[in-house]
Design a protein around this motif. Structure first.
Motif, PDB file in Angstrom:
ATOM      1  N   ALA A 167       0.830  -1.116  -0.092  1.00  0.00           N
ATOM      2  CA  ALA A 167       0.118  -0.065  -0.098  1.00  0.00           C
ATOM      3  C   ALA A 167       0.870   1.357   0.027  1.00  0.00           C
ATOM      4  CB  ALA A 167      -0.963   0.142   1.030  1.00  0.00           C
ATOM      5  N   ILE A 168       2.036   1.209   0.515  1.00  0.00           N
ATOM      6  CA  ILE A 168       2.887   2.195   0.802  1.00  0.00           C
ATOM      7  C   ILE A 168       4.358   2.004   0.177  1.00  0.00           C
ATOM      8  CG2 ILE A 168       1.611   3.190   2.803  1.00  0.00           C
ATOM      9  CD1 ILE A 168       3.969   2.084   4.628  1.00  0.00           C
ATOM     10  N   ASN A 169       5.206   3.087  -0.053  1.00  0.00           N
ATOM     11  CA  ASN A 169       6.440   3.078  -0.401  1.00  0.00           C
ATOM     12  C   ASN A 169       7.251   2.907   0.729  1.00  0.00           C
ATOM     13  OD1 ASN A 169       6.066   3.459  -3.371  1.00  0.00           O
ATOM     14  ND2 ASN A 169       5.324   5.423  -2.873  1.00  0.00           N
ATOM     15  N   ASP A 204       9.288   4.902   2.262  1.00  0.00           N
ATOM     16  CA  ASP A 204       9.253   6.034   2.997  1.00  0.00           C
ATOM     17  C   ASP A 204       7.784   6.375   3.516  1.00  0.00           C
ATOM     18  OD1 ASP A 204       7.572   6.772   0.975  1.00  0.00           O
ATOM     19  OD2 ASP A 204       8.913   8.529   0.349  1.00  0.00           O
ATOM     20  N   GLY A 205       7.074   5.352   3.364  1.00  0.00           N
ATOM     21  CA  GLY A 205       5.478   5.672   3.972  1.00  0.00           C
ATOM     22  C   GLY A 205       4.692   6.428   3.223  1.00  0.00           C
ATOM     23  N   THR A 206       4.605   6.785   2.149  1.00  0.00           N
ATOM     24  CA  THR A 206       4.033   7.515   1.202  1.00  0.00           C
ATOM     25  C   THR A 206       3.131   6.526   0.527  1.00  0.00           C
ATOM     26  OG1 THR A 206       5.473   7.664  -0.739  1.00  0.00           O
ATOM     27  CG2 THR A 206       5.563   9.463   0.753  1.00  0.00           C
ATOM     28  N   LEU A 207       1.941   6.880   0.204  1.00  0.00           N
ATOM     29  CA  LEU A 207       1.016   6.152  -0.328  1.00  0.00           C
ATOM     30  C   LEU A 207       1.572   5.795  -1.860  1.00  0.00           C
ATOM     31  CD1 LEU A 207      -1.993   4.857   0.008  1.00  0.00           C
ATOM     32  CD2 LEU A 207      -2.815   6.564  -1.202  1.00  0.00           C
ATOM     33  N   LYS A 208       1.425   4.538  -2.205  1.00  0.00           N
ATOM     34  CA  LYS A 208       1.658   4.078  -3.569  1.00  0.00           C
ATOM     35  C   LYS A 208       0.828   4.588  -4.663  1.00  0.00           C
ATOM     36  CE  LYS A 208       4.706  -0.096  -3.317  1.00  0.00           C
ATOM     37  NZ  LYS A 208       5.385   0.035  -4.494  1.00  0.00           N
ATOM     38  N   GLY A 209       1.189   4.981  -5.898  1.00  0.00           N
ATOM     39  CA  GLY A 209       0.281   5.549  -6.746  1.00  0.00           C
ATOM     40  C   GLY A 209       0.829   4.837  -7.903  1.00  0.00           C
ATOM     41  N   ALA A 210      -0.029   5.007  -9.080  1.00  0.00           N
ATOM     42  CA  ALA A 210       0.015   4.261 -10.294  1.00  0.00           C
ATOM     43  C   ALA A 210       1.629   4.042 -10.936  1.00  0.00           C
ATOM     44  CB  ALA A 210      -0.833   4.976 -11.367  1.00  0.00           C
ATOM     45  N   ASP A 211       2.274   5.023 -10.812  1.00  0.00           N
ATOM     46  CA  ASP A 211       3.736   5.052 -11.197  1.00  0.00           C
ATOM     47  C   ASP A 211       4.800   4.160 -10.119  1.00  0.00           C
ATOM     48  OD1 ASP A 211       3.286   6.220 -13.289  1.00  0.00           O
ATOM     49  OD2 ASP A 211       3.632   8.340 -12.331  1.00  0.00           O
ATOM     50  N   ASP A 212       4.191   3.738  -9.104  1.00  0.00           N
ATOM     51  CA  ASP A 212       4.942   3.026  -8.108  1.00  0.00           C
ATOM     52  C   ASP A 212       4.853   1.491  -8.204  1.00  0.00           C
ATOM     53  OD1 ASP A 212       5.871   5.488  -7.051  1.00  0.00           O
ATOM     54  OD2 ASP A 212       4.026   5.743  -5.769  1.00  0.00           O
ATOM     55  N   TRP A 213       4.327   0.953  -9.159  1.00  0.00           N
ATOM     56  CA  TRP A 213       4.323  -0.559  -9.102  1.00  0.00           C
ATOM     57  C   TRP A 213       4.335  -0.886 -10.843  1.00  0.00           C
ATOM     58  CZ3 TRP A 213      -0.431  -2.593 -11.137  1.00  0.00           C
ATOM     59  CH2 TRP A 213      -1.331  -1.719 -11.474  1.00  0.00           C
ATOM     60  N   THR A 214       4.451  -2.347 -10.967  1.00  0.00           N
ATOM     61  CA  THR A 214       4.471  -2.756 -12.378  1.00  0.00           C
ATOM     62  C   THR A 214       3.426  -3.649 -12.526  1.00  0.00           C
ATOM     63  OG1 THR A 214       6.900  -2.159 -12.455  1.00  0.00           O
ATOM     64  CG2 THR A 214       5.983  -3.834 -14.039  1.00  0.00           C
ATOM     65  N   VAL A 215       2.680  -3.609 -13.703  1.00  0.00           N
ATOM     66  CA  VAL A 215       1.635  -4.615 -13.860  1.00  0.00           C
ATOM     67  C   VAL A 215       2.209  -5.662 -14.669  1.00  0.00           C
ATOM     68  CG1 VAL A 215      -0.329  -5.089 -15.477  1.00  0.00           C
ATOM     69  CG2 VAL A 215      -0.129  -2.912 -14.368  1.00  0.00           C
ATOM     70  N   THR A 216       1.905  -6.996 -14.074  1.00  0.00           N
ATOM     71  CA  THR A 216       2.521  -8.266 -14.518  1.00  0.00           C
ATOM     72  C   THR A 216       1.424  -9.151 -15.325  1.00  0.00           C
ATOM     73  OG1 THR A 216       4.160  -8.377 -12.649  1.00  0.00           O
ATOM     74  CG2 THR A 216       3.740 -10.343 -14.077  1.00  0.00           C
ATOM     75  N   PRO A 217       1.495  -9.085 -16.655  1.00  0.00           N
ATOM     76  CA  PRO A 217       0.143  -9.531 -17.418  1.00  0.00           C
ATOM     77  C   PRO A 217      -0.022 -11.099 -17.147  1.00  0.00           C
ATOM     78  CG  PRO A 217       1.861  -8.491 -18.911  1.00  0.00           C
ATOM     79  CD  PRO A 217       2.489  -8.469 -17.494  1.00  0.00           C
ATOM     80  N   THR A 218      -1.205 -11.384 -17.422  1.00  0.00           N
ATOM     81  CA  THR A 218      -1.867 -12.605 -17.402  1.00  0.00           C
ATOM     82  C   THR A 218      -2.741 -12.992 -18.544  1.00  0.00           C
ATOM     83  OG1 THR A 218      -1.761 -12.828 -14.764  1.00  0.00           O
ATOM     84  CG2 THR A 218      -3.290 -14.236 -15.912  1.00  0.00           C
TER      85      THR A 218
END
Length: 196
Positions: A92-94, A96-110
């Protein structure tokens, strides 16, 4: 040609495309960029995340969650309460404690291939392919690829044998090499095993 039938309680983003003769039932949410083919059934309470691709003649039962990055080909059955994930390291967070946003994760396709069946309450962990006419047992947690016609069950899901396109279990267990198996129900001969 008939238009899609969308229940008045369903929320369908205007940027989604719903094919002809498809039915979308109560309390379903379909987000932007979703494509659902023709003659499909999307059951009550389903969630189709942004950009999800659903083929023709797919039957998705109630309360299925399909997250961004998932492609489901034509003729797939998805049982109630199945869940398709899209992040192998969810937080849920990075750090540093900041809330993760769309740029903070990578989609893994299925990818779920033509004619496959996903049982009720199955969890499909992202980054895998479920083969043509494969069958995932109810409650299975699928963490790796499933071969064409493969039957998997358990947590984590293991290959226990193969199924015919008609759905009947083929005789024998996992095959170390490619071999032909005859369905005891419909008589169809199917090539199963490695090397397909």
């Amino acid at each position: 040609m008939s238009q899609a039938i969308i229940h008045l309680t369903a929320t369908v983003d205007p940027r989604a495309h719903i094919g002809e003769n498809t039915r979308v039932w109560h309390w379903t949410q379909i987000r932007e960029g979703v494509t659902v083919g023709s003659e499909s059934i999307i059951g009550k309470g389903c969630y189709l995340d942004a950009g999800v691709q659903i083929g023709n003649r797919v039957k998705m039962q109630s309360n299925v969650s399909v997250f961004h990055g998932v492609t489901i080909e034509d003729g797939v059955f998805v049982g109630p309460h199945a869940c398709f994930t899209n992040d192998k390291t969810p937080r849920a967070i990075n750090p540093d404690g900041t809330l993760k946003g769309a740029d903070d994760w990578t989609v893994t396709p299925t990818l779920v291939r033509y004619g496959a069946s996903i049982g009720a309450n199955a969890t499909i962990v992202c980054g895998i392919t479920i083969g043509r006419f494969a069958m995932v047992a109810a409650g299975a947690v699928v963490t790796r690829d499933v071969p064409d016609y493969g039957l998997v069950m358990g947590n984590p899901a293991r290959l226990v044998g193969y199924v015919c396109p008609c759905g009947a279990r083929l005789p024998g267990g996992p095959a170390p090499t490619t071999e032909a198996r005859t369905c005891p129900v419909c008589g169809r001969v199917t090539l199963v095993g490695s090397g397909e």
